[in-house]
Motif scaffolding. Sequence first.
Motif, mmCIF file in Angstrom:
data_model
loop_
_atom_site.group_PDB
_atom_site.id
_atom_site.type_symbol
_atom_site.label_atom_id
_atom_site.label_comp_id
_atom_site.label_asym_id
_atom_site.label_seq_id
_atom_site.Cartn_x
_atom_site.Cartn_y
_atom_site.Cartn_z
ATOM 1 N N SER A 146 -9.791 13.897 13.422
ATOM 2 C CA SER A 146 -9.376 15.050 12.634
ATOM 3 C C SER A 146 -9.741 14.829 11.168
ATOM 4 O O SER A 146 -10.120 13.725 10.750
ATOM 5 C CB SER A 146 -7.864 15.245 12.760
ATOM 6 N N ALA A 147 -9.601 15.878 10.372
ATOM 7 C CA ALA A 147 -9.881 15.766 8.935
ATOM 8 C C ALA A 147 -8.963 14.740 8.284
ATOM 9 O O ALA A 147 -9.389 13.973 7.410
ATOM 10 C CB ALA A 147 -9.718 17.132 8.271
ATOM 11 N N ASP A 148 -7.688 14.704 8.707
ATOM 12 C CA ASP A 148 -6.749 13.734 8.150
ATOM 13 C C ASP A 148 -7.150 12.308 8.512
ATOM 14 O O ASP A 148 -7.038 11.391 7.687
ATOM 15 C CB ASP A 148 -5.332 14.013 8.652
ATOM 16 N N GLN A 149 -7.592 12.093 9.746
ATOM 17 C CA GLN A 149 -7.996 10.753 10.172
ATOM 18 C C GLN A 149 -9.249 10.296 9.435
ATOM 19 O O GLN A 149 -9.368 9.123 9.064
ATOM 20 C CB GLN A 149 -8.223 10.733 11.684
ATOM 21 N N LEU A 150 -10.177 11.221 9.186
ATOM 22 C CA LEU A 150 -11.376 10.877 8.416
ATOM 23 C C LEU A 150 -11.007 10.565 6.973
ATOM 24 O O LEU A 150 -11.602 9.673 6.346
ATOM 25 C CB LEU A 150 -12.381 12.020 8.481
ATOM 26 N N ALA A 151 -10.012 11.282 6.443
ATOM 27 C CA ALA A 151 -9.556 10.995 5.083
ATOM 28 C C ALA A 151 -8.908 9.613 5.008
ATOM 29 O O ALA A 151 -9.084 8.886 4.019
ATOM 30 C CB ALA A 151 -8.574 12.068 4.622
ATOM 31 N N ASP A 152 -8.167 9.239 6.055
ATOM 32 C CA ASP A 152 -7.594 7.890 6.115
ATOM 33 C C ASP A 152 -8.695 6.838 6.060
ATOM 34 O O ASP A 152 -8.586 5.835 5.342
ATOM 35 C CB ASP A 152 -6.789 7.703 7.404
ATOM 36 N N ALA A 153 -9.760 7.057 6.827
ATOM 37 C CA ALA A 153 -10.867 6.101 6.871
ATOM 38 C C ALA A 153 -11.518 5.953 5.507
ATOM 39 O O ALA A 153 -11.843 4.832 5.075
ATOM 40 C CB ALA A 153 -11.900 6.548 7.907
ATOM 41 N N LYS A 154 -11.699 7.067 4.803
ATOM 42 C CA LYS A 154 -12.322 7.002 3.474
ATOM 43 C C LYS A 154 -11.424 6.261 2.490
ATOM 44 O O LYS A 154 -11.902 5.446 1.678
ATOM 45 C CB LYS A 154 -12.627 8.400 2.953
ATOM 46 N N ARG A 155 -10.104 6.542 2.549
ATOM 47 C CA ARG A 155 -9.188 5.832 1.645
ATOM 48 C C ARG A 155 -9.210 4.331 1.927
ATOM 49 O O ARG A 155 -9.177 3.513 0.999
ATOM 50 C CB ARG A 155 -7.778 6.401 1.772
ATOM 51 N N LEU A 156 -9.244 3.974 3.209
ATOM 52 C CA LEU A 156 -9.309 2.562 3.576
ATOM 53 C C LEU A 156 -10.573 1.927 3.025
ATOM 54 O O LEU A 156 -10.536 0.832 2.441
ATOM 55 C CB LEU A 156 -9.277 2.416 5.101
ATOM 56 N N SER A 157 -11.714 2.607 3.183
ATOM 57 C CA SER A 157 -12.980 2.080 2.700
ATOM 58 C C SER A 157 -12.970 1.925 1.186
ATOM 59 O O SER A 157 -13.428 0.907 0.644
ATOM 60 C CB SER A 157 -14.126 3.007 3.124
ATOM 61 N N ASP A 158 -12.438 2.927 0.497
ATOM 62 C CA ASP A 158 -12.403 2.872 -0.967
ATOM 63 C C ASP A 158 -11.526 1.723 -1.460
ATOM 64 O O ASP A 158 -11.890 1.007 -2.407
ATOM 65 C CB ASP A 158 -11.885 4.197 -1.529
ATOM 66 N N ILE A 159 -10.359 1.547 -0.838
ATOM 67 C CA ILE A 159 -9.462 0.470 -1.242
ATOM 68 C C ILE A 159 -10.104 -0.886 -0.963
ATOM 69 O O ILE A 159 -10.021 -1.811 -1.786
ATOM 70 C CB ILE A 159 -8.111 0.594 -0.526
ATOM 71 N N TYR A 160 -10.749 -1.000 0.184
ATOM 72 C CA TYR A 160 -11.413 -2.266 0.513
ATOM 73 C C TYR A 160 -12.478 -2.613 -0.520
ATOM 74 O O TYR A 160 -12.588 -3.767 -0.970
ATOM 75 C CB TYR A 160 -12.041 -2.188 1.903
ATOM 76 N N LYS A 161 -13.276 -1.623 -0.931
ATOM 77 C CA LYS A 161 -14.336 -1.885 -1.902
ATOM 78 C C LYS A 161 -13.761 -2.385 -3.216
ATOM 79 O O LYS A 161 -14.310 -3.305 -3.843
ATOM 80 C CB LYS A 161 -15.153 -0.611 -2.129
ATOM 81 N N VAL A 162 -12.632 -1.800 -3.639
ATOM 82 C CA VAL A 162 -11.983 -2.247 -4.881
ATOM 83 C C VAL A 162 -11.482 -3.675 -4.733
ATOM 84 O O VAL A 162 -11.695 -4.529 -5.613
ATOM 85 C CB VAL A 162 -10.833 -1.298 -5.258
ATOM 86 N N LYS A 163 -10.805 -3.960 -3.613
ATOM 87 C CA LYS A 163 -10.252 -5.298 -3.386
ATOM 88 C C LYS A 163 -11.370 -6.335 -3.251
ATOM 89 O O LYS A 163 -11.234 -7.471 -3.735
ATOM 90 C CB LYS A 163 -9.381 -5.297 -2.134
ATOM 91 N N ALA A 164 -12.464 -5.966 -2.600
ATOM 92 C CA ALA A 164 -13.584 -6.896 -2.446
ATOM 93 C C ALA A 164 -14.222 -7.196 -3.797
ATOM 94 O O ALA A 164 -14.603 -8.348 -4.087
ATOM 95 C CB ALA A 164 -14.615 -6.312 -1.482
ATOM 96 N N ARG A 165 -14.353 -6.170 -4.639
ATOM 97 C CA ARG A 165 -14.926 -6.373 -5.975
ATOM 98 C C ARG A 165 -14.015 -7.252 -6.822
ATOM 99 O O ARG A 165 -14.483 -8.150 -7.543
ATOM 100 C CB ARG A 165 -15.145 -5.027 -6.667
ATOM 101 N N GLU A 166 -12.700 -7.026 -6.732
ATOM 102 C CA GLU A 166 -11.758 -7.845 -7.489
ATOM 103 C C GLU A 166 -11.825 -9.304 -7.048
ATOM 104 O O GLU A 166 -11.765 -10.225 -7.884
ATOM 105 C CB GLU A 166 -10.341 -7.301 -7.318
ATOM 106 N N ALA A 167 -11.936 -9.529 -5.736
ATOM 107 C CA ALA A 167 -12.029 -10.899 -5.229
ATOM 108 C C ALA A 167 -13.304 -11.575 -5.716
ATOM 109 O O ALA A 167 -13.313 -12.770 -6.046
ATOM 110 C CB ALA A 167 -11.984 -10.891 -3.699
#
Length: 266
Positions: free
Chosen positions: A10-31
Amino acid sequence: MKKPIRTPLSADQLADAKRLSDIYKVKAREAKERPGDPPLTQTEVGERCGWNSPQSTVSQYMTGKVALNLDALVKLAKAIGFEPSDVSPALAAGVRMRGGDNSASEPPSSATPPPLGDPQSTNWDDYAFIDQYDAKAAAGSGYDNTHVVLRNTLAFKRDWLRMKGAAPKNLKVIYAHGDSMWPTISDRDVLLVDESRVDPSDGQIFVMFSQTKGTIVKRLIQSDVDGWIIRSDNPDKINFGDQVLPNGEIHEHRILGRVIWRGGDL
C-alpha cells in the motif's frame, strides 16, 4: 484459513520503506564520520537482526519489495538506532494497543506489551509475534474468504502463551464478522486461534469451516441426547438459533482451531 498470497504494498507501506531507507542513510553516514566506528552496512544491520540473508532482507524492506512487519521493525530499530514510530507510525501505534484492552477472560495487561519509548529498554525476547491475517470468521451466517492476505503481526507475552498452553507456531490472528456471538465476541474483534486444537470440546469457542456457510465462529455444546450443538452466544435465538449435529456429522464442519483470546474496541 487458506494459504496467504502476497499483494502489492500500500501507499503507507511504501512510505514506511522510504522512511526506513532515509533513516538508514543518515545513520550510516554518521557512523562513517565517527573515527574508529565500523561502517553501518546493510549486511551488518541484517546480521544484527539475526537474518539468514542479511543484506538481501534489509534491502527488500528498504526498497519496498517486502512490507515491514512489527517483528522486523523492532529488530531494525534496535540494530540501526531509531524510534519505531519514526519509520512506521501505524505499526508503532499497534504495539501500544497490542493484545487489546478488553479481553473477555484475561486481565488487560496479559497480552499487552509496554508502550514504545526507548526500543533498547524492551526485552522483545519475552514476546512472540503472531501472524495477523485479514481472514474473517463470521459470528453470523458465514464468511467466504476467497483469499487470505498476511497483514501484520501481533505481539503476545510468551509467559502468557505458556500459561494458556499455546505454542506460537500453532497460532493465527483473524477477525470476527457479525453479531451472533455478542456479547462474548463483537463484530470486528480480533481473534487469537490455536490451530492445533481441532477436537470438539464442550463449551469452547471454535473457528469452523462449513461447505454451505463458509468460515464461522461458534460455541460447541455437547448434546445431552446425541451429538453436538453449534450455538451462538447472542440471546436472540430467532435470528441466531442453535444447530444440532449428530456425532457423525460434526466433522462435516471442519474445525480450524479454538479461539483462546479475543480483543476489540470498547
